[in-house]
Design a protein around this motif. Structure first.
Motif, PDB file in Angstrom:
ATOM      1  N   ALA A  57       0.753  -1.315   0.029  1.00 12.94           N
ATOM      2  CA  ALA A  57       0.001   0.000  -0.137  1.00 12.94           C
ATOM      3  C   ALA A  57       0.881   1.237  -0.045  1.00 12.94           C
ATOM      4  CB  ALA A  57      -0.992   0.092   1.202  1.00 12.94           C
ATOM      5  N   LYS A  58       1.954   1.178   0.798  1.00 13.72           N
ATOM      6  CA  LYS A  58       2.742   2.482   0.973  1.00 13.72           C
ATOM      7  C   LYS A  58       3.322   2.689  -0.566  1.00 13.72           C
ATOM      8  CE  LYS A  58       3.842   1.625   5.601  1.00 13.72           C
ATOM      9  NZ  LYS A  58       4.686   1.176   6.376  1.00 13.72           N
ATOM     10  N   ASP A  61       0.643   3.944  -3.259  1.00 14.60           N
ATOM     11  CA  ASP A  61      -0.285   4.978  -2.963  1.00 14.60           C
ATOM     12  C   ASP A  61       0.534   6.226  -3.727  1.00 14.60           C
ATOM     13  OD1 ASP A  61      -1.987   6.954  -2.193  1.00 14.60           O
ATOM     14  OD2 ASP A  61      -1.573   6.625  -0.107  1.00 14.60           O
ATOM     15  N   PRO A  66      -7.484   5.579  -4.559  1.00 13.91           N
ATOM     16  CA  PRO A  66      -7.429   5.404  -3.158  1.00 13.91           C
ATOM     17  C   PRO A  66      -6.668   3.769  -3.103  1.00 13.91           C
ATOM     18  CG  PRO A  66      -9.567   5.992  -3.802  1.00 13.91           C
ATOM     19  CD  PRO A  66      -8.670   5.831  -4.962  1.00 13.91           C
ATOM     20  N   VAL A  67      -5.920   3.611  -2.131  1.00 17.78           N
ATOM     21  CA  VAL A  67      -5.361   2.542  -1.749  1.00 17.78           C
ATOM     22  C   VAL A  67      -5.748   2.122  -0.099  1.00 17.78           C
ATOM     23  CG1 VAL A  67      -3.067   1.124  -1.494  1.00 17.78           C
ATOM     24  CG2 VAL A  67      -3.388   2.829  -3.333  1.00 17.78           C
TER      25      VAL A  67
END
Length: 88
Positions: A57-58, A61, A66-67
């Motif tokens: 996710a990091k 993004d 959106p994550v």
């Protein structure tokens, strides 16, 4: 709505996550196209939302979509709490 469930290779944990997301969507009476993807191609695929683990996710993004970072991909309650913000 198109949702990508992302993991490293695109078929292991992302498939589990896809099933959890689909279960939650059903509980919420929401419809979405949920697909799996591997990390390296996920950013280039068209999607309205990405659901993945915290590490990916990091990296995914970039502000383009959106994550959602999920700690436990089998925890439907966690997925529901985080997904409901985006699907109602």
């Amino acid at each position: 709505m198109k949702i990508l469930a992302v993991c490293g290779m695109g078929f292991g944990s992302s498939m589990m996550l896809k099933m959890t997301v689909e279960q939650v969507l059903k509980e919420l009476n929401q419809v979405a196209d949920v697909e799996t993807a591997d990390f390296s191609t996920a950013a280039s695929l068209p999607a309205d939302l990405i659901v993945t683990n915290e590490e990916f996710a990091k990296q995914l993004d970039d502000g383009s979509k959106p994550v959602i970072a999920i700690e436990n991909i089998a925890d439907s309650q966690e997925v529901k709490e985080k997904l409901i913000v985006y699907v109602g």
